[in-house]
Design a protein around this motif. Sequence first.
Motif, PDB file in Angstrom:
ATOM      1  N   PRO A   3       0.969  -1.297  -0.027  1.00 19.78           N
ATOM      2  CA  PRO A   3      -0.106  -0.211  -0.155  1.00 19.78           C
ATOM      3  C   PRO A   3       0.973   1.430  -0.093  1.00 19.78           C
ATOM      4  CG  PRO A   3       0.145  -0.749   2.141  1.00 19.78           C
ATOM      5  CD  PRO A   3       1.001  -1.699   1.350  1.00 19.78           C
ATOM      6  N   ILE A   4       0.669   2.202  -0.997  1.00 20.70           N
ATOM      7  CA  ILE A   4       1.446   3.383  -1.101  1.00 20.70           C
ATOM      8  C   ILE A   4       0.539   4.681  -1.041  1.00 20.70           C
ATOM      9  CG2 ILE A   4       2.947   4.776  -2.490  1.00 20.70           C
ATOM     10  CD1 ILE A   4       4.161   2.417  -1.617  1.00 20.70           C
ATOM     11  N   LYS A   5       0.860   5.436  -0.344  1.00 21.17           N
ATOM     12  CA  LYS A   5       0.150   6.685  -0.007  1.00 21.17           C
ATOM     13  C   LYS A   5      -0.040   7.649  -1.263  1.00 21.17           C
ATOM     14  CE  LYS A   5      -0.304  10.398   3.484  1.00 21.17           C
ATOM     15  NZ  LYS A   5       0.423  11.131   4.557  1.00 21.17           N
TER      16      LYS A   5
ATOM     17  N   ASN B 211      -8.272   4.223  -0.001  1.00 23.47           N
ATOM     18  CA  ASN B 211      -7.381   4.685   1.031  1.00 23.47           C
ATOM     19  C   ASN B 211      -5.813   4.802   0.596  1.00 23.47           C
ATOM     20  OD1 ASN B 211      -9.136   4.658   3.163  1.00 23.47           O
ATOM     21  ND2 ASN B 211      -8.984   2.670   2.971  1.00 23.47           N
ATOM     22  N   TRP B 212      -5.347   4.128  -0.354  1.00 32.72           N
ATOM     23  CA  TRP B 212      -4.142   4.338  -1.105  1.00 32.72           C
ATOM     24  C   TRP B 212      -4.010   3.640  -2.337  1.00 32.72           C
ATOM     25  CZ3 TRP B 212      -4.783   1.246   3.982  1.00 32.72           C
ATOM     26  CH2 TRP B 212      -5.078  -0.368   3.503  1.00 32.72           C
ATOM     27  N   ILE B 213      -2.927   3.713  -3.145  1.00 33.51           N
ATOM     28  CA  ILE B 213      -2.615   3.019  -4.352  1.00 33.51           C
ATOM     29  C   ILE B 213      -1.894   1.701  -4.037  1.00 33.51           C
ATOM     30  CG2 ILE B 213      -1.211   3.223  -6.596  1.00 33.51           C
ATOM     31  CD1 ILE B 213      -0.989   6.128  -6.007  1.00 33.51           C
ATOM     32  N   GLN B 214      -2.485   0.493  -4.546  1.00 31.95           N
ATOM     33  CA  GLN B 214      -2.336  -0.957  -4.231  1.00 31.95           C
ATOM     34  C   GLN B 214      -1.317  -1.247  -5.174  1.00 31.95           C
ATOM     35  OE1 GLN B 214      -4.527  -3.662  -1.849  1.00 31.95           O
ATOM     36  NE2 GLN B 214      -4.800  -4.792  -3.832  1.00 31.95           N
TER      37      GLN B 214
ATOM     38  N   GLY C 185      10.742  10.576   1.465  1.00 31.76           N
ATOM     39  CA  GLY C 185       9.415  11.091   1.623  1.00 31.76           C
ATOM     40  C   GLY C 185       8.747  11.046   0.042  1.00 31.76           C
ATOM     41  N   LYS C 186       9.513  10.787  -0.836  1.00 34.85           N
ATOM     42  CA  LYS C 186       9.035  10.636  -2.289  1.00 34.85           C
ATOM     43  C   LYS C 186       8.192   9.658  -2.578  1.00 34.85           C
ATOM     44  CE  LYS C 186      12.888  12.750  -4.750  1.00 34.85           C
ATOM     45  NZ  LYS C 186      13.665  12.450  -5.923  1.00 34.85           N
ATOM     46  N   VAL C 187       8.193   8.348  -1.694  1.00 28.93           N
ATOM     47  CA  VAL C 187       7.386   7.267  -1.555  1.00 28.93           C
ATOM     48  C   VAL C 187       7.209   6.919  -0.209  1.00 28.93           C
ATOM     49  CG1 VAL C 187       7.046   4.975  -2.259  1.00 28.93           C
ATOM     50  CG2 VAL C 187       8.563   6.380  -3.690  1.00 28.93           C
ATOM     51  N   THR C 188       5.805   6.812   0.241  1.00 27.12           N
ATOM     52  CA  THR C 188       5.465   6.684   1.463  1.00 27.12           C
ATOM     53  C   THR C 188       4.420   5.360   1.574  1.00 27.12           C
ATOM     54  OG1 THR C 188       5.618   9.136   2.039  1.00 27.12           O
ATOM     55  CG2 THR C 188       4.420   7.744   3.798  1.00 27.12           C
ATOM     56  N   LEU C 189       4.604   4.839   2.652  1.00 29.12           N
ATOM     57  CA  LEU C 189       3.649   3.599   2.805  1.00 29.12           C
ATOM     58  C   LEU C 189       2.572   4.149   3.521  1.00 29.12           C
ATOM     59  CD1 LEU C 189       6.120   0.794   3.965  1.00 29.12           C
ATOM     60  CD2 LEU C 189       5.039   0.874   1.893  1.00 29.12           C
ATOM     61  N   ALA C 190       1.362   3.261   3.189  1.00 31.24           N
ATOM     62  CA  ALA C 190       0.024   3.946   3.432  1.00 31.24           C
ATOM     63  C   ALA C 190      -0.256   3.077   4.668  1.00 31.24           C
ATOM     64  CB  ALA C 190      -0.735   3.962   2.430  1.00 31.24           C
ATOM     65  N   SER C 191      -1.328   3.386   5.530  1.00 30.31           N
ATOM     66  CA  SER C 191      -2.006   2.674   6.609  1.00 30.31           C
ATOM     67  C   SER C 191      -3.339   3.343   6.791  1.00 30.31           C
ATOM     68  CB  SER C 191      -1.065   2.985   7.934  1.00 30.31           C
ATOM     69  OG  SER C 191      -1.150   4.270   8.541  1.00 30.31           O
TER      70      SER C 191
END
Length: 304
Positions: free
Chosen positions: A184-186, A242-245, A277-283
Amino acid sequence: MEQLKNWIIENPTIFSVVKYILLVVFVLILIQLIRRLLRKKVTDTVARYKSQKSIEIIGYVILIFLSFSYFTGNIKDFTLAIGIFTAGIAFTLQELILSIAGSLYIFIVKVYKPGDRIEINGIKGDVIDVDSIYTTMMEIGQWVSSDNYSGSIVKLSNAFVFKEYYIYNYSQNFPFIWDEFNLPIKYGSDVELTKSIVIKIASEILSEYTSKSKAQWKEVVNKYYIEDAIVDPTLAITLTDNWIQFNLRYIVDYKKRRQIKHVLNDKIHKELEKTKGKVTLASTTLELIEIPEIKVNLNKNDSL
């Protein structure tokens, strides 16, 4: 000596039974001695196992042959004796007969062999032994997560090959399986950078399995009526609320699925942290809406 001869003449039936028992014991001891000799002399595990099993099967066949020929007294009556014997015990020993027939079926058709990972009737594990009656498995899963051994050794009657609708074999012909996991990516993260990181790491880690599986997959396609499949790591993107999967699908050795998934997750996580911070894991996040304040004015005069 004369007394022994007289006793044999007077008790021919008992003597015949004793002689038969001694003959059986001799053959069984001989089988065990040969098995022990092979266990010491043969160093290769596969060859040692197969040679011991072969001696065991040959010994049992000799015992059956000797038993019929001994009690019938004539080799020519062997076929007739088998028919009578089979008719007499067919009803009472159905499960045993099916088990023996099942072991022959497993051996001839090559349903599986020791070392294969199979699943039967919800029981999953590695086959460690196949004898004339039972299949023995080292169980995996159950209360232990993923593909780890649970420590339980399961014995199944070989009769199940005629009763169960399916037998999964994870290693025969093609010892690789497809696996996948979601990342999951924010929203707002660099999608192209994420794609390049994931594919690069997957290609590096899985290169050995990919190259080996391609050759074996061609053999499967040539042998069975099946379409060709992509064995290189593939990435699919899904937009959720919620995010890009990111869904990574790849091929791996059936015994190293858990280990490879751990390595992939660990390296991808470390590389994503380096993006600053260019790529952030989502939750999963929960937004709590503020409850409006309720004012209650109690006036003593109003209550009167």
